[in-house]
Design a protein around this motif. Sequence first.
Motif, PDB file in Angstrom:
ATOM      1  N   ASP A   8       0.871  -1.182   0.000  1.00  0.00           N
ATOM      2  CA  ASP A   8       0.000   0.000   0.000  1.00  0.00           C
ATOM      3  C   ASP A   8       0.900   1.222   0.000  1.00  0.00           C
ATOM      4  OD1 ASP A   8      -1.793   2.205   1.022  1.00  0.00           O
ATOM      5  OD2 ASP A   8      -3.222   0.542   1.107  1.00  0.00           O
ATOM      6  N   ASP A   9       0.528   2.254  -0.769  1.00  0.00           N
ATOM      7  CA  ASP A   9       1.391   3.423  -0.844  1.00  0.00           C
ATOM      8  C   ASP A   9       1.232   4.364   0.353  1.00  0.00           C
ATOM      9  OD1 ASP A   9      -1.182   4.028  -1.837  1.00  0.00           O
ATOM     10  OD2 ASP A   9      -0.431   5.822  -2.827  1.00  0.00           O
ATOM     11  N   ASP A  34       5.575  -0.101  -1.092  1.00  0.00           N
ATOM     12  CA  ASP A  34       4.793   1.104  -1.326  1.00  0.00           C
ATOM     13  C   ASP A  34       4.334   1.244  -2.771  1.00  0.00           C
ATOM     14  OD1 ASP A  34       7.152   1.741  -2.579  1.00  0.00           O
ATOM     15  OD2 ASP A  34       7.597   3.493  -1.341  1.00  0.00           O
ATOM     16  N   ASP A  35       4.632   0.263  -3.611  1.00  0.00           N
ATOM     17  CA  ASP A  35       4.063   0.214  -4.957  1.00  0.00           C
ATOM     18  C   ASP A  35       4.116  -1.221  -5.471  1.00  0.00           C
ATOM     19  OD1 ASP A  35       6.659  -0.279  -5.768  1.00  0.00           O
ATOM     20  OD2 ASP A  35       6.779   1.391  -7.165  1.00  0.00           O
ATOM     21  N   GLU A  37       5.662  -2.599  -8.018  1.00  0.00           N
ATOM     22  CA  GLU A  37       6.972  -3.117  -8.396  1.00  0.00           C
ATOM     23  C   GLU A  37       7.668  -3.722  -7.183  1.00  0.00           C
ATOM     24  OE1 GLU A  37       9.233  -4.028 -11.563  1.00  0.00           O
ATOM     25  OE2 GLU A  37       7.577  -2.595 -11.717  1.00  0.00           O
ATOM     26  N   ARG A  56      -4.883   0.669  -6.096  1.00  0.00           N
ATOM     27  CA  ARG A  56      -4.399   1.940  -6.641  1.00  0.00           C
ATOM     28  C   ARG A  56      -3.092   2.343  -5.956  1.00  0.00           C
ATOM     29  NH1 ARG A  56      -9.837   2.143  -6.215  1.00  0.00           N
ATOM     30  NH2 ARG A  56     -11.051   2.700  -8.054  1.00  0.00           N
ATOM     31  N   MET A  57      -2.012   2.179  -6.688  1.00  0.00           N
ATOM     32  CA  MET A  57      -0.700   2.600  -6.199  1.00  0.00           C
ATOM     33  C   MET A  57       0.045   3.274  -7.338  1.00  0.00           C
ATOM     34  SD  MET A  57       0.618  -0.523  -3.726  1.00  0.00           S
ATOM     35  CE  MET A  57       0.349  -1.849  -4.924  1.00  0.00           C
ATOM     36  N   PRO A  58       0.994   4.170  -7.043  1.00  0.00           N
ATOM     37  CA  PRO A  58       1.743   4.851  -8.106  1.00  0.00           C
ATOM     38  C   PRO A  58       2.662   3.886  -8.847  1.00  0.00           C
ATOM     39  CG  PRO A  58       2.679   5.350  -5.954  1.00  0.00           C
ATOM     40  CD  PRO A  58       1.401   4.602  -5.698  1.00  0.00           C
ATOM     41  N   ARG A  59       3.127   4.358 -10.001  1.00  0.00           N
ATOM     42  CA  ARG A  59       4.015   3.567 -10.853  1.00  0.00           C
ATOM     43  C   ARG A  59       3.337   2.244 -11.249  1.00  0.00           C
ATOM     44  NH1 ARG A  59       6.782   6.127  -6.974  1.00  0.00           N
ATOM     45  NH2 ARG A  59       6.725   4.373  -5.547  1.00  0.00           N
ATOM     46  N   THR A  60       3.717   1.131 -10.704  1.00  0.00           N
ATOM     47  CA  THR A  60       3.060  -0.145 -11.008  1.00  0.00           C
ATOM     48  C   THR A  60       1.915  -0.353 -10.028  1.00  0.00           C
ATOM     49  OG1 THR A  60       5.151  -1.084 -11.767  1.00  0.00           O
ATOM     50  CG2 THR A  60       3.384  -2.630 -11.224  1.00  0.00           C
ATOM     51  N   ASP A  61       0.685  -0.473 -10.542  1.00  0.00           N
ATOM     52  CA  ASP A  61      -0.464  -0.594  -9.646  1.00  0.00           C
ATOM     53  C   ASP A  61      -0.677  -2.034  -9.182  1.00  0.00           C
ATOM     54  OD1 ASP A  61      -1.759  -1.979 -11.691  1.00  0.00           O
ATOM     55  OD2 ASP A  61      -2.946  -0.265 -12.328  1.00  0.00           O
TER      56      ASP A  61
END
Length: 225
Positions: A8-9, A34-35, A37, A56-61
């Motif tokens: 989870d971000d 936190d993402d 990846e 929903r997370m930044p970069r790789t979801d």
Amino acid sequence: MIRVLLADDQLLVRAGFRALLDQQDDLTVVGEADDGEAAVRLARELRPDVVLMDIRMPRTDGLEATRRIAAEPALSEVRVVVLTTFELDEYVFEALRSGAAGFLVKDTEPAELLRAVRVAAAGDALLSPGVTRRLIGEFAARSKAPERTPAGLPDISALTEREREVLALVGLGLSNVDIARRLVVSPLTAKTHVSRAMVKLGVRDRAQLVVLAYESGLVRPGWLG
């Protein structure tokens, strides 16, 4: 000991989950990402039993991360439970199609979160019949084709007539007990049919059976009324 990876971000969300899970005698958090990846990398390194994966997370979801984990034979024992803000989130069906074992809303009660982690680790179903019917009815009919299906859908012709019947009932969201009542057999017999269907079709868990029942055309959302 059930080993859990948190993805989870939001640091506070991860801290809350860790505090809850680490209080349990049979659960332990082995890593945080936190993402997506980082989630995939840590899943490979740590081989957790369960990944709690935010969509929903930044970069790789979380969807892509779930696809990657589910696609790796070495991670076949890792169960991904996706976390979503709303029960009928538009991404939930895609997550199940991608290989998630089930999903939870983020504001779920602590006792339900703990139960879900234990159920997922045991390889059992996380989707209640009511949620399955609503989810499929809402999204399956208009869901996008998967981005890649290298081997195509499993061939359901390998199933016996009874196993096909059981697959359809799983797709409608029935539990093993419900299936047993419908077919007038014991719950153990129903569970055996479900297990054999999973082996023959090469699917990871019951959630994948639900998706396959619809994508193969054995069950159609329009039948749900």
